[in-house]
Design an enzyme around this catalytic site. Structure first.
Site, PDB file in Angstrom:
ATOM      1  N   GLU A 239       0.820  -1.215   0.000  1.00 17.41           N
ATOM      2  CA  GLU A 239       0.000   0.000   0.000  1.00 17.41           C
ATOM      3  C   GLU A 239       0.852   1.264   0.000  1.00 17.41           C
ATOM      4  O   GLU A 239       0.610   2.202   0.760  1.00 17.41           O
ATOM      5  CB  GLU A 239      -0.956  -0.006   1.201  1.00 17.41           C
ATOM      6  CG  GLU A 239      -1.913  -1.175   1.181  1.00 17.41           C
ATOM      7  CD  GLU A 239      -3.050  -1.051   2.186  1.00 17.41           C
ATOM      8  OE1 GLU A 239      -2.917  -0.261   3.128  1.00 17.41           O
ATOM      9  OE2 GLU A 239      -4.064  -1.734   2.015  1.00 17.41           O
TER      10      GLU A 239
ATOM     11  N   GLU B 192      -6.930  -7.650  -0.390  1.00 20.05           N
ATOM     12  CA  GLU B 192      -7.468  -7.573   0.967  1.00 20.05           C
ATOM     13  C   GLU B 192      -8.916  -7.144   0.915  1.00 20.05           C
ATOM     14  O   GLU B 192      -9.209  -5.962   0.811  1.00 20.05           O
ATOM     15  CB  GLU B 192      -6.710  -6.546   1.819  1.00 20.05           C
ATOM     16  CG  GLU B 192      -5.323  -6.959   2.175  1.00 20.05           C
ATOM     17  CD  GLU B 192      -4.693  -6.010   3.184  1.00 20.05           C
ATOM     18  OE1 GLU B 192      -5.409  -5.177   3.754  1.00 20.05           O
ATOM     19  OE2 GLU B 192      -3.487  -6.115   3.387  1.00 20.05           O
TER      20      GLU B 192
END
Ligand SMILES: *[C@@H]1O[C@H](CO)[C@@H](O)[C@H](O)[C@H]1NC(C)=O
Ligand SMILES: *[C@@H]1O[C@H](CO)[C@@H](O)[C@H](O)[C@H]1NC(C)=O
Ligand SMILES: *[C@@H]1O[C@H](CO)[C@@H](O)[C@H](O)[C@H]1NC(C)=O
Ligand SMILES: *[C@@H]1O[C@H](CO)[C@@H](O)[C@H](O)[C@H]1NC(C)=O
Ligand SMILES: *[C@@H]1O[C@H](CO)[C@@H](O)[C@H](O)[C@H]1NC(C)=O
Ligand SMILES: *[C@@H]1O[C@H](CO)[C@@H](O)[C@H](O)[C@H]1NC(C)=O
Ligand SMILES: *[C@@H]1O[C@H](CO)[C@@H](O)[C@H](O)[C@H]1NC(C)=O
Ligand SMILES: *[C@@H]1O[C@H](CO)[C@@H](O)[C@H](O)[C@H]1NC(C)=O
Length: 823
Positions: A193, A264
């Protein structure tokens, strides 16, 4: 998971199907892609085959090796194809160049277990991982590398990142664990991320992304790499989506030859001390998974987490509770959480029925009304799968290919043959279950406990001195949560009341004046800085001020972690600033230094019998025998304040029961004690209580699924299309018994249905959480259900008037609701 300003954001390794006429084929595996893993715009390609994958995150250090086989087996049974895990750098290289891979750190054993059960693995190496894990997985020793700036185009950081990444890749290679070698690993991840912090690094950001991608690719694993939440992931690295609603938010792969991967999809959310649990319903998760597959061409969806587990010892990051994603399909203890697990299992099965059109067909979509659309996948040979999507807030009847379908609000129906509804995301037909905690051992007698009061150091008892307030973590090197700041203050009148004011950037602090407790204060997950302001009494002459600064885990997210500042920032007494006076420091508590939580350290300590009043900074110990049976067990610490627990020297984790949620409850009362930490008898339980707590209120509880409940309506017809007329449906039901709606109940292993708590065939009100008999109720309900279920591990009760010996209310759609006890 990467945390944004609003919380943690995680990437799912999800691949989307891209249906382009010319499919690029990116070969990363063996010579011709026939072994190993490659991908194209549609999906990952394993051994030459396009694949539709459901993946679940299970982090090896958050459970114990003896739990791994059953966690993986339950994931497999739930329709999971891939187990995804992060790799935890600070667990494996806690001291520079000294690696540890045993016990819960045995990643090779974990990956081999995945392989043994016939599943694939996705390895998210990071090695920055966030993950609500202390320091985001970075080892604290990095902090002392001169000139280092983490996660940027910085030579020292890149050197150590490459060193560790190479170490892990080589280890996997030498064990033959990449799919290109015949092993289970089909995908791995570099960084995590990064988009969320990239701008903070300005011109040092983009070159770092390119370097990380090149470095990873140069390691020649033969399987693809992904970067989650990195929309500009350089080729051939796949950009993937993390989030709750990737079906809406994912912009898509950044080139047409990459698949859509959701690394995710959060099944819940991490929980902080003072925060409420985040409950995400099975229906909502199912909706977003189906939407991602249909709307975003997704072919890889990972659940974050499928099993969360436990942040043992000091492994949790700042303010995270010790239990991790307890709301996942497998709960903290590894027990199946229904209906989440079962509903997702049915979703996976329904989507797998669509594999062929999804993986080889072309896609079209059209509107069926306001907020309603059909997304249809068709192969050349005529195989067809449809997703009917209702994003609106009302139940609708929709016409699709001349047939009327009921489509509940906010739901997706999956039609693997474009005719029959195999699954609707909102229709939960699986059982619900209830977990209960039952005390199996109480420690409620004073004589069972001994205590040891931590000594409060004065300035004279410290060796480390500075004429300033030192930064907390740079001083402790994260060897302990605790740092003492001590000061001598001279007062010239007897018993004078003075105001002590301390500003801190640590997480909590406790103040002592001349060895006596003088108050505490703490920050919160969102507001880390805090102040303590208290009146203290100073004696005539020299007074000892001892301030214990406490960290509750290191931060795990954001840019420039290496330069974060924690600890006391300003200390004033009666308005006078003492910040640049001579301070004396002591790292950690004496009980930690003597390892009082081990048998050896404990036997050297001066324990005494439990006193009448509890005083802050007290160690407590007792012994217990392992409870019989194999139910998981947990310590109920509801009577305690804040501290940490050890069993036989194993760190169970931090606890913080006194920090209540807005609704006045502790965020976590039960603390997992894995069976493998126990001996049959004489287990040493040691607790450090920082505040005041009452150890005689502690109990050891067994954790079990105590109830199972099912609720199915006559009209609830999960496997048959509602395109048939009501008459035809009834006829079909009568003809084909396996199509009759039924309630299915089952108890966990080694348990049977011992009692029917409620049974009503008719119009019971409420649901499995709370129910009552309604206007219509068959008097035979209980007898029929008891006959079918009592004494059995599982039972099936068909819903029909015949089965209940008569129709209790003709022309009314009836429901059967059964709640049963498992013992
Ligand atoms: C999905 O595939 C279709 C072609 O079948 C393409 O038009 C569309 O852009 C793809 N969507 C995404 C999000 O990749
Ligand atoms: C990592 O660095 C250590 C020295 O710090 C060195 O001994 C080792 O060979 C390096 N490993 C790799 C894979 O570069
Ligand atoms: C996962 O789903 C929840 C609920 O829809 C959502 O709030 C959250 O943002 C999602 N997480 C991600 C990373 O998209
Ligand atoms: C079809 O899908 C595209 C892309 O998701 C969307 O923009 C469009 O509104 C859809 N069309 C209909 C008629 O639903
Ligand atoms: C302060 O600490 C010193 C050294 O431990 C001790 O001798 C002294 O008595 C303490 N003073 C008070 C007021 O407790
Ligand atoms: C400290 O004492 C003063 C004077 O007695 C009082 O006004 C003040 O409220 C007290 N402050 C605290 C934090 O108790
Ligand atoms: C009955 O329905 C089931 C489930 O739809 C199906 O698999 C089975 O073939 C059907 N049996 C008959 C005799 O039609
Ligand atoms: C559960 O029932 C089965 C028979 O249906 C029996 O063999 C078994 O002993 C029972 N188990 C328990 C724990 O009662």
């Amino acid at each position: 998971m990467a945390k944004s300003k609003y919380g943690t954001v995680r990437l799912l390794c999800v691949s989307a199907l891209v249906f382009t006429a010319a499919l690029f084929h990116c070969v990363l595996g063996g010579n011709d892609g026939s072994d190993g893993v490659s991908y194209d715009g549609r999906s990952l390609i394993v051994n030459g085959e396009h694949k539709l994958f459901f993946s679940g995150s299970i982090h090896y250090p958050r459970s114990t090796p003896d739990m791994w086989p059953s966690l993986i087996a339950k994931a497999k049974e739930g329709g999971i194809d891939v187990i995804q895990t992060y790799v935890f750098w600070n667990l494996h290289e806690p001291h520079q160049g000294r690696y540890e891979f045993s016990g819960r750190r045995d990643i090779v054993k974990f990956v081999k277990e995945i392989q043994a059960q016939g599943l694939y693995a996705c390895l998210r190496i990071g090695p920055f991982i966030e993950a609500e894990w202390n320091y985001g997985g970075l080892p604290f020793w990095l902090h002392d590398i001169s000139g280092i700036v983490y996660r940027s185009d910085n030579e020292p950081f890149k050197f150590y990142m490459q060193n560790f990444t190479t170490k892990i890749v080589n280890m996997m290679k030498s064990e033959g664990l990449y799919a290109s070698q015949g092993g289970p690993i089909i995908l791995s991840q570099i960084e995590n991320e990064y988009t969320l912090v990239e701008a903070a690094f300005r011109e040092k950001g983009p070159p770092y992304v390119r370097w990380a991608a090149d470095m990873a690719v140069s390691l020649q694993t033969g399987v693809p790499w992904s970067m989650c939440k990195q929309n500009d992931a350089p080729d051939p690295v796949i950009n993937t989506c993390n989030g709750m609603r990737c079906g809406e938010t994912f912009p898509g792969p950044n080139t047409p030859n990459k698949p859509s991967i959701w690394t995710e999809n959060w099944t819940s959310f991490y929980q902080t001390y003072g925060g409420e649990p985040y409950i995400r319903s099975a229906e909502e998760i199912a909706f977003h998974v189906a939407l991602f597959i249909a709307a975003k061409n997704g072919t890889y969806v990972n659940y974050y987490m499928y099993h969360g587990g436990t942040n043992f010892g000091r492994s949790a990051s700042a303010f995270m509770i010790t239990g991790y994603y307890d709301q996942a399909p497998l709960d903290e203890y590894g027990l199946i959480r229904e209906p989440k697990w079962g509903h997702l299992k049915e979703l996976h099965a329904a989507i797998k029925l669509c594999s062929k059109p999804l993986l080889t067909g072309t896609k079209s979509n059209f509107s069926l009304g306001k907020s309603i659309e059909a997304i249809v996948f068709k192969t050349k040979s005529g195989e067809c799968a449809a997703f009917l999507v209702n994003k609106g807030a009302t139940d609708m009847n929709v016409l699709f290919q001349s047939v009327t379908y009921e489509l509940p609000l906010s739901s997706i129906s999956i039609l693997p043959d474009c005719k029959n509804v195999a699954f609707n995301t909102r229709r939960v037909s699986v059982q619900y279950n209830t977990r209960s905690m039952n005390a199996v051992q109480k420690f409620d007698s004073n004589v069972e406990w001994q205590e040891f009061k931590e000594s409060i150091p004065s300035f004279d008892e410290t060796d480390l001195r500075a004429n300033e307030l030192l930064e907390h973590t740079d001083t402790t090197k994260d060897s302990s949560d605790y740092l003492w700041y001590t000061l001598r203050v001279e007062a010239d009148s007897p018993d004078s009341q003075q105001t002590l004011k301390v500003d801190s950037l640590a997480h909590a602090m406790h103040a002592f004046v001349n060895g006596l407790y003088a108050g505490s204060a703490h920050g919160t997950y969102k507001e880390k800085g805090f102040s303590l302001e208290n009146n203290i009494t100073l004696r005539n002459g020299i007074n000892n001020i001892s301030l214990l600064s406490v960290m509750v885990g290191l931060p795990d997210s954001g840019a420039f972690l290496e330069s974060r500042v924690a600890g006391l920032r300003r200390v004033r007494i009666q308005g006078e600033d003492f910040s640049t006076q001579p301070w004396g420091y002591k790292v950690g508590l004496s009980g930690e230094q003597s390892q009082i939580f081990l048998d050896s350290g404990s036997s050297n300590a001066q324990w005494s019998r439990l006193g009448d009043s509890s005083q802050p900074l007290t160690w407590y110990k007792t012994q217990f025998d392992a409870p019989p049976g194999d139910d998981p067990i947990a310590l109920n610490l509801g009577s305690m304040g804040k501290g940490a627990v050890w069993v036989n020297g194993w760190g169970i984790g931090r606890y913080w029961v006194s920090f209540l949620t807005p609704t006045g409850e502790p965020s976590q009362k039960w603390y997992n004690v894995p069976r493998s930490f126990l001996k049959p008898t004489g287990n040493l339980l040691v607790i450090l209580e920082e505040e005041t707590g009452n150890p005689v209120g502690i109990s050891l509880d067994s954790v079990s699924i105590s109830k199972t409940c099912g609720q199915v309506s006559e009209s609830h017809y999960p496997l048959v299309a509602s395109w048939m007329s009501a008459k035809k449906q009834r006829a079909s039901r009568t003809k084909n018994k396996s199509r009759r709606p039924k309630v299915r109940l089952s108890c966990p292993t080694n348990k049977n249905i011992s009692n029917i708590l409620f049974a009503s065939f008719g119009t019971p009100s409420g649901d499995c959480q709370s129910y009552a008999v309604g206007m219509c109720h068959s008097p035979n309900s209980r007898a029929i259900v008891e006959h079918a279920c009592l004494g059995r591990a599982k039972c099936v009760i068909p819903i029909s008037n015949r089965n209940f010996r008569g129709d209790p209310c003709p022309f009314v759609t009836k429901t059967l609701l059964v709640d049963a006890q498992c013992t």
